[in-house]
Design a protein around this motif. Structure first.
Motif, mmCIF file in Angstrom:
data_model
loop_
_atom_site.group_PDB
_atom_site.id
_atom_site.type_symbol
_atom_site.label_atom_id
_atom_site.label_comp_id
_atom_site.label_asym_id
_atom_site.label_seq_id
_atom_site.Cartn_x
_atom_site.Cartn_y
_atom_site.Cartn_z
ATOM 1 N N ARG A 97 11.678 6.736 9.476
ATOM 2 C CA ARG A 97 10.950 7.950 9.090
ATOM 3 C C ARG A 97 10.890 8.918 10.278
ATOM 4 O O ARG A 97 11.157 8.527 11.412
ATOM 5 N N GLY B 116 2.062 9.382 1.179
ATOM 6 C CA GLY B 116 2.780 10.658 1.308
ATOM 7 C C GLY B 116 2.553 11.536 0.086
ATOM 8 O O GLY B 116 2.278 12.735 0.201
ATOM 9 N N ARG B 117 2.669 10.928 -1.105
ATOM 10 C CA ARG B 117 2.478 11.693 -2.336
ATOM 11 C C ARG B 117 1.038 12.197 -2.457
ATOM 12 O O ARG B 117 0.789 13.307 -2.908
ATOM 13 N N ARG C 79 2.002 14.547 5.537
ATOM 14 C CA ARG C 79 2.044 13.124 5.164
ATOM 15 C C ARG C 79 1.082 12.295 6.011
ATOM 16 O O ARG C 79 0.490 11.331 5.530
ATOM 17 N N MET D 49 0.871 -1.184 0.000
ATOM 18 C CA MET D 49 0.000 0.000 0.000
ATOM 19 C C MET D 49 0.906 1.232 0.000
ATOM 20 O O MET D 49 1.349 1.678 1.056
ATOM 21 N N ASP D 50 1.184 1.766 -1.177
ATOM 22 C CA ASP D 50 2.173 2.841 -1.255
ATOM 23 C C ASP D 50 1.552 4.107 -1.842
ATOM 24 O O ASP D 50 0.592 4.038 -2.613
HETATM 25 C C1 IPE Z 1 2.791 3.979 2.235
HETATM 26 O O1 IPE Z 1 2.804 5.284 1.775
HETATM 27 C C2 IPE Z 1 2.561 3.885 3.720
HETATM 28 C C3 IPE Z 1 3.684 3.317 4.494
HETATM 29 C C4 IPE Z 1 4.852 3.018 4.018
HETATM 30 C C5 IPE Z 1 3.457 3.103 5.899
HETATM 31 P P1 IPE Z 1 4.112 6.188 1.856
HETATM 32 O O2 IPE Z 1 4.109 6.911 3.154
HETATM 33 O O3 IPE Z 1 5.322 5.362 1.591
HETATM 34 O O4 IPE Z 1 3.851 7.194 0.680
HETATM 35 P P2 IPE Z 1 4.935 7.793 -0.330
HETATM 36 O O5 IPE Z 1 5.639 6.629 -0.966
HETATM 37 O O6 IPE Z 1 5.855 8.651 0.456
HETATM 38 O O7 IPE Z 1 4.115 8.567 -1.321
#
Ligand code: IPE
Ligand code: IPE
Ligand code: MG
Length: 253
Positions: free
Chosen positions: A77, A29-30, A39, A25-26
């Motif tokens: 993170r 953040g974007r 985020r 599930m990616d």
């Molecule tokens: C996925 O979305 C959620 C986790 C990894 C917990 P991201 O947070 O990695 O979103 P992007 O890749 O920065 O857009």
């Protein structure tokens, strides 16, 4: 565009559903950045997509759904993001427990949940225990999970069992090795879905995905929904899985 019900009917009519679907599930953040939001807002909306997909998977008769929820690398993170994700996980598990029970969903996890804070760990363990007799969808959360660490812990346990005289080297084959993995008892994923366009595995189910069909969509996770899920299933149904052999119909020698 076809409605969710039409898509669902088409997929059901075609048959040949994957038994086990895994999802990276990616893109949370974007998704947030595109909207000028923090985020953490992306993670919050990502939970809505989780609910839709769990319901859709159960509805259509998928047996196993593994969701990559948090990787061991995700600890790197920013602190506020990590704690926001952990709190969402805890809140969602608590809030959705009744829905899981109503929908006959069995919750399990892979990954190190022992090192989570006791409050979060206990809420998860409680949900796992209370849904353990359910016979519908098995929802497997990969949580504080690393594919490499999973393989390493299997190797260590095998070494310990050999040293203790419980196992002979000659007995180690693929099926025996699989019994030492966290996914013991689960079939390998038939289909991996990754959202947000990234073409990588990111340390997910490394051993288990040797013959998994890959499906990458540009949709960012918070925008992923039932229709997108059924489209991924429909794409899977068109694949020809060969497992290194030649096409069934090709009979030339
Ligand atoms: C996925 O979305 C959620 C986790 C990894 C917990 P991201 O947070 O990695 O979103 P992007 O890749 O920065 O857009
Ligand atoms: C993979 O996504 C982990 C989860 C979805 C929980 P990441 O966003 O962490 O992966 P990379 O860093 O893009 O490879
Ligand atoms: Mg990401």
């Amino acid at each position: 565009m076809a409605s969710i019900e039409t898509l669902k009917r088409q997929v059901l009519a075609k048959g040949n559903l994957p038994t086990h679907v895994a999802i990276i599930m990616d893109g949370n953040g974007r998704w947030a950045r595109q909207r000028g939001l923090p985020r953490t807002a992306g993670h919050k909306y990502g939970v809505k997509a989780v609910k839709k997909v769990v319901r859709a998977a159960g509805d259509i008769g998928i047996k196993y759904l593994t969701l990559f929820t948090f990787s061991t690398e995700n600890w790197n993170r920013p602190k506020n993001e990590v704690s926001a994700i952990m709190n969402l996980l805890y809140e969602t598990t608590r809030r959705e427990l009744n829905e899981l029970l109503e929908n006959n969903v069995r919750l399990i996890t892979i990954g190190d949940i022992e090192s989570l804070s006791p409050k979060r760990r206990d809420i998860l363990k409680d949900a796992i225990a209370r849904t353990s007799k359910n016979t519908g969808l098995t929802l497997n959360l990969a949580l504080n999970y690393s594919g490499r660490l999973e393989i390493l812990q299997a190797v260590k346990q095998i070494a310990a069992d050999i040293a203790a005289g419980k196992l002979d080297i000659k007995q180690i084959d693929e099926s025996r090795f699989s019994q030492y993995l966290l996914t013991k008892g689960l079939p390998d994923p038939d289909l991996l879905i990754r959202t947000s366009g990234e073409m990588r595995i990111s340390n997910f189910l490394l051993w288990q995905m040797s013959y998994t069909e890959l499906y990458v969509t540009d949709i960012l996770w918070p925008d992923f929904d039932e229709a997108a899920f059924y489209r991924a299933l429909s794409d899977f149904q068109k694949r020809e899985r060969r497992f290194g052999r030649v096409k069934q119909s090709s009979s030339e020698r």
